[in-house]
Motif scaffolding. Structure first.
Motif, PDB file in Angstrom:
ATOM      1  N   THR A 105       0.826  -1.210   0.000  1.00 12.63           N
ATOM      2  CA  THR A 105       0.000   0.000   0.000  1.00 12.63           C
ATOM      3  C   THR A 105       0.859   1.258   0.000  1.00 12.63           C
ATOM      4  O   THR A 105       1.821   1.371   0.750  1.00 12.63           O
ATOM      5  CB  THR A 105      -0.927   0.007   1.225  1.00 12.63           C
ATOM      6  N   ALA A 106       0.480   2.195  -0.853  1.00 14.36           N
ATOM      7  CA  ALA A 106       1.117   3.513  -0.916  1.00 14.36           C
ATOM      8  C   ALA A 106       0.065   4.560  -0.603  1.00 14.36           C
ATOM      9  O   ALA A 106      -1.083   4.456  -1.043  1.00 14.36           O
ATOM     10  CB  ALA A 106       1.703   3.761  -2.295  1.00 14.36           C
ATOM     11  N   SER A 107       0.435   5.575   0.175  1.00 14.28           N
ATOM     12  CA  SER A 107      -0.475   6.676   0.498  1.00 14.28           C
ATOM     13  C   SER A 107      -0.031   7.915  -0.245  1.00 14.28           C
ATOM     14  O   SER A 107       1.141   8.292  -0.197  1.00 14.28           O
ATOM     15  CB  SER A 107      -0.472   6.944   2.004  1.00 14.28           C
ATOM     16  N   VAL A 108      -0.967   8.540  -0.946  1.00  7.85           N
ATOM     17  CA  VAL A 108      -0.664   9.761  -1.687  1.00  7.85           C
ATOM     18  C   VAL A 108      -1.656  10.847  -1.276  1.00  7.85           C
ATOM     19  O   VAL A 108      -2.835  10.593  -1.091  1.00  7.85           O
ATOM     20  CB  VAL A 108      -0.710   9.535  -3.221  1.00  7.85           C
ATOM     21  N   ARG A 109      -1.143  12.043  -1.103  1.00  8.12           N
ATOM     22  CA  ARG A 109      -1.966  13.189  -0.713  1.00  8.12           C
ATOM     23  C   ARG A 109      -2.440  13.885  -1.975  1.00  8.12           C
ATOM     24  O   ARG A 109      -1.634  14.306  -2.812  1.00  8.12           O
ATOM     25  CB  ARG A 109      -1.136  14.141   0.154  1.00  8.12           C
TER      26      ARG A 109
END
Length: 149
Positions: A105-109
């Protein structure tokens, strides 16, 4: 023995080319294409396609953190892939990126915006595979639908 003038006046083109040579070339090319397609199907030589699975496929047009899970063809998470989220018919001020962790999982704003008189748009997700792996991202990934509620 033919003379130079005889060659200049000869207009038969490739009439004398043996038909066996033409048949051999056609059969050889067909055989080569079959062998190459067989080699592409072998798991050790072929590349594995990646896919992006966003936490939500429909979001509001406001600032948020979007989680995207990167998985391989068998659904296993992939660590170290770079997730790139860019505007499509919805706009982003800048391209958002993140790197997938152990759980894939990658979190991007992101802060998506819709144009005037537009009630929905999409964001495009691309994946850059980890270096030194046989992963690829050739197919289009799931888009995120942005709606104005």
């Amino acid at each position: 023995m033919p003379t130079y003038e005889a060659f200049l006046s000869d207009d038969r083109a490739i009439e004398g080319l043996p038909i066996r040579l033409v048949i051999a070339i056609v059969v050889g090319v067909a055989s080569l294409s079959i062998m190459m397609s067989m080699l592409g199907g072998i798991g050790t030589l072929g590349a594995t396609e990646l896919d992006a699975q966003p936490e939500a496929e429909v979001i509001d047009a406001d600032e948020r953190t979007l989680s995207v899970t990167v998985v391989d063809e068998s659904g296993e998470p992939v660590e170290g892939a770079t997730v790139v989220v860019d505007g499509d018919s919805a706009q982003l001020d800048e391209i958002a990126t993140g790197t997938s962790g152990e759980d894939g999982t990658a979190s991007v704003r992101i802060d998506p915006e819709l144009r005037q008189n537009q009630d929905r748009g999409t964001l495009q997700i691309d994946i850059k595979p980890p270096s030194g792996t046989d992963f690829q991202d050739k197919r289009q990934n799931t888009e995120v639908l942005v709606v104005d509620r």
